[in-house]
Design a protein around this motif. Structure first.
Motif, mmCIF file in Angstrom:
data_model
loop_
_atom_site.group_PDB
_atom_site.id
_atom_site.type_symbol
_atom_site.label_atom_id
_atom_site.label_comp_id
_atom_site.label_asym_id
_atom_site.label_seq_id
_atom_site.Cartn_x
_atom_site.Cartn_y
_atom_site.Cartn_z
ATOM 1 N N LEU A 248 0.643 -1.258 0.085
ATOM 2 C CA LEU A 248 -0.120 -0.001 -0.207
ATOM 3 C C LEU A 248 0.775 1.409 0.096
ATOM 4 O O LEU A 248 0.662 2.920 -0.856
ATOM 5 N N GLY A 249 2.134 1.129 0.641
ATOM 6 C CA GLY A 249 2.430 2.259 0.458
ATOM 7 C C GLY A 249 3.714 2.825 -0.631
ATOM 8 O O GLY A 249 3.395 3.904 -1.062
ATOM 9 N N ILE A 250 3.333 1.738 -1.743
ATOM 10 C CA ILE A 250 4.264 1.582 -3.074
ATOM 11 C C ILE A 250 3.025 2.456 -3.649
ATOM 12 O O ILE A 250 3.125 3.499 -4.193
ATOM 13 N N ILE A 251 2.509 1.909 -4.151
ATOM 14 C CA ILE A 251 1.065 2.482 -4.139
ATOM 15 C C ILE A 251 0.696 3.839 -4.177
ATOM 16 O O ILE A 251 0.788 4.407 -5.102
ATOM 17 N N TRP A 252 0.317 4.472 -2.966
ATOM 18 C CA TRP A 252 0.160 5.562 -2.224
ATOM 19 C C TRP A 252 1.012 6.411 -2.408
ATOM 20 O O TRP A 252 0.809 7.526 -2.743
ATOM 21 N N ALA A 253 2.305 5.982 -2.761
ATOM 22 C CA ALA A 253 3.175 6.974 -2.815
ATOM 23 C C ALA A 253 3.422 7.487 -4.351
ATOM 24 O O ALA A 253 4.043 8.366 -5.390
ATOM 25 N N TRP A 254 2.830 6.516 -5.387
ATOM 26 C CA TRP A 254 2.966 6.123 -6.458
ATOM 27 C C TRP A 254 1.100 7.930 -7.097
ATOM 28 O O TRP A 254 1.480 8.470 -8.047
ATOM 29 N N LEU A 255 0.377 7.522 -6.385
ATOM 30 C CA LEU A 255 -0.657 7.866 -6.519
ATOM 31 C C LEU A 255 -0.476 9.644 -5.817
ATOM 32 O O LEU A 255 -0.928 10.200 -6.053
ATOM 33 N N TYR A 256 0.441 9.495 -4.938
ATOM 34 C CA TYR A 256 1.179 10.928 -4.488
ATOM 35 C C TYR A 256 1.774 12.091 -4.835
ATOM 36 O O TYR A 256 2.773 13.061 -5.398
ATOM 37 N N ASN A 257 2.086 10.974 -6.634
ATOM 38 C CA ASN A 257 3.455 11.958 -7.046
ATOM 39 C C ASN A 257 3.175 12.635 -7.991
ATOM 40 O O ASN A 257 1.992 13.049 -7.976
ATOM 41 N N PRO A 258 3.649 13.744 -7.527
ATOM 42 C CA PRO A 258 3.592 15.548 -7.688
ATOM 43 C C PRO A 258 3.725 15.232 -9.225
ATOM 44 O O PRO A 258 3.477 15.721 -10.345
ATOM 45 N N ALA B 229 -2.284 21.246 -5.582
ATOM 46 C CA ALA B 229 -1.932 20.366 -5.953
ATOM 47 C C ALA B 229 -0.320 19.921 -5.851
ATOM 48 O O ALA B 229 0.315 21.807 -6.151
ATOM 49 N N LEU B 230 0.442 19.449 -4.952
ATOM 50 C CA LEU B 230 1.493 19.622 -4.070
ATOM 51 C C LEU B 230 1.941 18.731 -4.035
ATOM 52 O O LEU B 230 1.475 17.568 -4.541
ATOM 53 N N PRO B 231 4.111 18.671 -3.695
ATOM 54 C CA PRO B 231 4.764 17.198 -3.596
ATOM 55 C C PRO B 231 4.314 16.528 -2.141
ATOM 56 O O PRO B 231 4.741 16.890 -1.467
ATOM 57 N N TRP B 232 2.894 16.173 -1.706
ATOM 58 C CA TRP B 232 2.384 15.781 -1.036
ATOM 59 C C TRP B 232 3.766 15.300 0.425
ATOM 60 O O TRP B 232 4.133 15.291 1.383
ATOM 61 N N LEU B 233 4.553 14.433 -0.411
ATOM 62 C CA LEU B 233 5.670 13.402 0.770
ATOM 63 C C LEU B 233 6.586 14.025 0.460
ATOM 64 O O LEU B 233 7.248 13.773 0.802
ATOM 65 N N ASP C 257 6.686 18.128 0.457
ATOM 66 C CA ASP C 257 6.274 18.892 1.750
ATOM 67 C C ASP C 257 6.176 18.666 3.336
ATOM 68 O O ASP C 257 5.796 17.371 3.922
ATOM 69 N N PHE C 258 7.185 19.637 4.218
ATOM 70 C CA PHE C 258 7.834 19.297 5.668
ATOM 71 C C PHE C 258 6.215 19.555 6.231
ATOM 72 O O PHE C 258 6.674 18.836 7.155
ATOM 73 N N ASP C 259 5.272 20.220 5.527
ATOM 74 C CA ASP C 259 4.109 20.414 6.781
ATOM 75 C C ASP C 259 3.044 19.789 6.071
ATOM 76 O O ASP C 259 2.188 19.304 7.472
ATOM 77 N N PHE C 260 3.063 18.775 5.328
ATOM 78 C CA PHE C 260 1.860 18.110 4.796
ATOM 79 C C PHE C 260 1.425 16.628 4.358
ATOM 80 O O PHE C 260 1.240 15.728 4.180
ATOM 81 N N VAL C 261 2.829 16.297 4.772
ATOM 82 C CA VAL C 261 4.366 14.854 4.091
ATOM 83 C C VAL C 261 3.464 13.639 5.428
ATOM 84 O O VAL C 261 2.784 12.663 5.602
ATOM 85 N N LEU C 262 3.617 14.808 7.091
ATOM 86 C CA LEU C 262 3.021 13.663 7.901
ATOM 87 C C LEU C 262 0.924 13.689 7.789
ATOM 88 O O LEU C 262 1.132 12.280 7.888
ATOM 89 N N PRO C 263 0.620 14.494 7.145
ATOM 90 C CA PRO C 263 -0.610 13.751 7.324
ATOM 91 C C PRO C 263 -0.969 12.972 6.104
ATOM 92 O O PRO C 263 -2.038 12.186 5.978
ATOM 93 N N ALA C 264 -0.329 13.191 5.011
ATOM 94 C CA ALA C 264 -0.682 12.565 3.863
ATOM 95 C C ALA C 264 -0.381 10.893 3.876
ATOM 96 O O ALA C 264 -0.514 10.418 3.887
ATOM 97 N N VAL C 265 1.045 10.669 5.450
ATOM 98 C CA VAL C 265 2.105 8.991 5.597
ATOM 99 C C VAL C 265 0.355 8.711 6.955
ATOM 100 O O VAL C 265 -0.283 8.015 6.190
ATOM 101 N N GLY C 266 -0.729 9.849 6.845
ATOM 102 C CA GLY C 266 -1.765 9.277 8.196
ATOM 103 C C GLY C 266 -2.731 9.292 7.352
ATOM 104 O O GLY C 266 -3.657 8.324 8.470
ATOM 105 N N ILE C 267 -2.796 9.495 6.902
ATOM 106 C CA ILE C 267 -4.245 9.471 5.570
ATOM 107 C C ILE C 267 -4.802 7.921 5.644
ATOM 108 O O ILE C 267 -5.219 7.461 5.443
#
Length: 297
Positions: A121-131, A149-153, A155-165
């Motif tokens: 799932l981590g690999i799949i979601w890293a692809w889904l988040y690809n900027p 549209a951000l580089p979610w993984l 970005d210092f502010d949004f990377v933790l929520p992006a992984v948490g979601i």
């Protein structure tokens, strides 16, 4: 009266328990004792370990990166524990009123993420988040929200929520199934009495369903808290703890110390602290939620 082979003396009973005890000792107690001993040494994996006593623990609690990892882990508990619990219990209360066929289809669909390996799932979601080509940003640009549209993984502010979601999406279906099972355990006459008395759906949920689901809430809290403390594979495959320690958690830090810096003693110290933290939080949940269950009994 014919006696069962299990009705023997206490000494005979220990013979039946012996294989299980040996396996449990070899694969559970053995590694714990080995990790505890290793945490009291300085070892690079090649030379003879050197006894340092509590030196690794002293270094650990004066290490800023360890506190960053603990803080990130505490924030991730919102996504691993709180949000799945709230979403799961809310959905269970809604799905419970559906017909059996629709309920089964929805329950199966929402439970599917939980049966998949989190590393995949981590690999799949890293692809889904690809900027550049990820569907997530493509969708935002397609509906006219390109400014979001951000580089979610990255970005210092949004990377933790992006992984948490992703963790929330992984756990909430599992929580819903546990709560649905709990609702089936509740005496239906309580719901019928509430309906006869004219109680609204909201009052029925807060005064009947929620209090009687406390045993299931305790189970869900225990399982998700343990999952959050030992989180590794999902974060490792998505960010490897970056950027700049924004998603660093104790298990990632333990991996870096042990397998990248060859500081196996310090890595074992993190493992022991994590185990103690897990026991302490689980004890607190047992005391907090368990006391409420006794009060209802």
């Amino acid at each position: 009266m014919k006696r069962s082979p299990l009705d023997g003396s206490e000494r005979t009973s220990w013979i039946y328990l012996l294989p299980g005890l040996l396996i449990y000792t070899a694969f559970v107690f053995g590694p714990i004792v080995a990790a505890l001993g290793l945490s009291l040494t300085s070892w690079d994996g090649l030379t003879v370990p050197k006894w340092v006593g509590l030196g690794n623990y002293v270094d650990l609690f004066s290490d800023d990166r360890f506190y960053i990892a603990l803080r990130n882990n505490a924030e991730l508990m919102i996504f691993y524990c709180v949000l799945p619990l709230v979403l799961g219990i809310t959905l269970a209360a809604c799905v419970w009123n559906l017909k059996q066929r629709e309920q089964l289809a929805l329950r199966t669909f929402l439970f599917l993420p939980y049966i998949m390996p989190t590393a995949v799932l981590g690999i799949i979601w890293a692809w889904l988040y690809n900027p550049a080509f990820g569907p997530f940003n493509q969708f935002l640009r397609g509906v006219g929200l390109g400014m979001l549209a951000l580089p979610w993984l990255g970005d210092f502010d949004f990377v933790l929520p992006a992984v948490g979601i992703v963790a929330t999406w992984y756990f909430f279906g599992f929580c819903m199934v546990i709560f649905l099972t709990g609702i089936q355990r509740i005496d239906p006459s309580l719901f019928d009495a509430a309906k006869v008395d004219g109680a609204s759906a909201r009052k029925t949920f807060f005064w009947i369903t929620l209090p009687l689901l406390m045993p299931e809430i305790r189970v869900v809290l225990l399982l998700t808290v343990i999952a959050s403390i030992k989180s590794f594979d999902l974060i490792f495959t998505m960010t490897r703890g970056g950027p700049a320690n924004a998603t660093l958690v104790p298990n990632i830090y333990m991996y870096q110390l042990g397998f990248e810096l060859n500081r196996f003693g310090a890595a074992a110290a993190i493992a022991i602290v994590g185990a103690l933290l897990t026991f302490a939080i689980n004890f607190a949940i047992h005391r907090l939620v368990g006391s409420q269950n006794k009060g209802q009994a």
